[in-house]
Design a protein around this motif. Sequence first.
Motif, PDB file in Angstrom:
ATOM      1  N   UNK A 198       4.397  -9.811 -15.842  1.00  0.00           N
ATOM      2  CA  UNK A 198       4.660 -11.189 -15.475  1.00  0.00           C
ATOM      3  C   UNK A 198       3.484 -12.083 -15.870  1.00  0.00           C
ATOM      4  N   UNK A 199       2.305 -11.517 -15.888  1.00  0.00           N
ATOM      5  CA  UNK A 199       1.122 -12.283 -16.276  1.00  0.00           C
ATOM      6  C   UNK A 199       1.236 -12.762 -17.723  1.00  0.00           C
ATOM      7  N   UNK A 200       1.681 -11.891 -18.602  1.00  0.00           N
ATOM      8  CA  UNK A 200       1.832 -12.263 -20.017  1.00  0.00           C
ATOM      9  C   UNK A 200       2.921 -13.313 -20.193  1.00  0.00           C
ATOM     10  N   UNK A 201       3.985 -13.195 -19.431  1.00  0.00           N
ATOM     11  CA  UNK A 201       5.073 -14.171 -19.513  1.00  0.00           C
ATOM     12  C   UNK A 201       4.581 -15.536 -19.043  1.00  0.00           C
ATOM     13  N   UNK A 202       3.902 -15.568 -17.912  1.00  0.00           N
ATOM     14  CA  UNK A 202       3.391 -16.834 -17.367  1.00  0.00           C
ATOM     15  C   UNK A 202       2.442 -17.516 -18.345  1.00  0.00           C
ATOM     16  N   UNK A 203       1.642 -16.727 -19.044  1.00  0.00           N
ATOM     17  CA  UNK A 203       0.673 -17.285 -19.995  1.00  0.00           C
ATOM     18  C   UNK A 203       1.351 -17.949 -21.191  1.00  0.00           C
ATOM     19  N   UNK A 204       2.544 -17.521 -21.529  1.00  0.00           N
ATOM     20  CA  UNK A 204       3.248 -18.043 -22.708  1.00  0.00           C
ATOM     21  C   UNK A 204       4.103 -19.265 -22.409  1.00  0.00           C
ATOM     22  N   UNK A 205       4.385 -19.512 -21.138  1.00  0.00           N
ATOM     23  CA  UNK A 205       5.337 -20.549 -20.768  1.00  0.00           C
ATOM     24  C   UNK A 205       4.661 -21.774 -20.184  1.00  0.00           C
ATOM     25  N   UNK A 206       5.317 -22.911 -20.334  1.00  0.00           N
ATOM     26  CA  UNK A 206       4.877 -24.120 -19.639  1.00  0.00           C
ATOM     27  C   UNK A 206       5.197 -23.947 -18.157  1.00  0.00           C
ATOM     28  N   UNK A 207       4.623 -24.769 -17.288  1.00  0.00           N
ATOM     29  CA  UNK A 207       4.951 -24.657 -15.865  1.00  0.00           C
ATOM     30  C   UNK A 207       6.455 -24.770 -15.585  1.00  0.00           C
TER      31      UNK A 207
ATOM     32  N   UNK B  14      11.523 -21.928 -14.258  1.00  0.00           N
ATOM     33  CA  UNK B  14      12.880 -21.539 -14.629  1.00  0.00           C
ATOM     34  C   UNK B  14      13.027 -20.034 -14.771  1.00  0.00           C
ATOM     35  N   UNK B  15      12.012 -19.384 -15.317  1.00  0.00           N
ATOM     36  CA  UNK B  15      12.014 -17.927 -15.438  1.00  0.00           C
ATOM     37  C   UNK B  15      12.122 -17.277 -14.060  1.00  0.00           C
ATOM     38  N   UNK B  16      11.286 -17.737 -13.118  1.00  0.00           N
ATOM     39  CA  UNK B  16      11.317 -17.173 -11.771  1.00  0.00           C
ATOM     40  C   UNK B  16      12.659 -17.424 -11.108  1.00  0.00           C
ATOM     41  N   UNK B  17      13.134 -18.658 -11.191  1.00  0.00           N
ATOM     42  CA  UNK B  17      14.409 -19.021 -10.563  1.00  0.00           C
ATOM     43  C   UNK B  17      15.567 -18.242 -11.188  1.00  0.00           C
ATOM     44  N   UNK B  18      15.545 -18.086 -12.502  1.00  0.00           N
ATOM     45  CA  UNK B  18      16.593 -17.334 -13.185  1.00  0.00           C
ATOM     46  C   UNK B  18      16.636 -15.887 -12.746  1.00  0.00           C
ATOM     47  N   UNK B  19      15.463 -15.285 -12.540  1.00  0.00           N
ATOM     48  CA  UNK B  19      15.442 -13.901 -12.079  1.00  0.00           C
ATOM     49  C   UNK B  19      15.929 -13.771 -10.641  1.00  0.00           C
ATOM     50  N   UNK B  20      15.608 -14.744  -9.793  1.00  0.00           N
ATOM     51  CA  UNK B  20      16.160 -14.741  -8.436  1.00  0.00           C
ATOM     52  C   UNK B  20      17.682 -14.750  -8.510  1.00  0.00           C
ATOM     53  N   UNK B  21      18.235 -15.654  -9.303  1.00  0.00           N
ATOM     54  CA  UNK B  21      19.695 -15.760  -9.447  1.00  0.00           C
ATOM     55  C   UNK B  21      20.297 -14.478 -10.008  1.00  0.00           C
ATOM     56  N   UNK B  22      19.658 -13.918 -11.026  1.00  0.00           N
ATOM     57  CA  UNK B  22      20.170 -12.702 -11.669  1.00  0.00           C
ATOM     58  C   UNK B  22      20.289 -11.560 -10.667  1.00  0.00           C
ATOM     59  N   UNK B  23      19.237 -11.327  -9.914  1.00  0.00           N
ATOM     60  CA  UNK B  23      19.255 -10.194  -8.990  1.00  0.00           C
ATOM     61  C   UNK B  23      20.185 -10.425  -7.804  1.00  0.00           C
TER      62      UNK B  23
END
Length: 85
Positions: free
Chosen positions: A1-10, A15-24
């Motif tokens: 998750x650290x590598x993902x956060x480093x590549x994305x804008x806030x 959206x990544x975090x929210x999308x994973x909440x929805x997915x699961x």
Amino acid sequence: IEAIAAQLSPDEYRGFLKGNVCKYLWREKQKGGLQSLKKAEWYLDRLIAFEEALVTPVESPVRMDQETIGTSFYEKAKQTAIPDA
């Protein structure tokens, strides 16, 4: 998750975090059961911490500044990670 956060804008990271909440949450009945609910909770906890870091002290008595959410946030995230089955 650290590598993902480093590549994305806030906004993208949020959206990544929210999308994973929805997915699961969505697949809980069909695939993962309790493990999917725990994964959703894990991502939701990180989304909440991320949002709290954006709130000014006047708006909230709970404040996680960039220094607080930085290393310790990612270290805790790594320790509590639930790997995909």
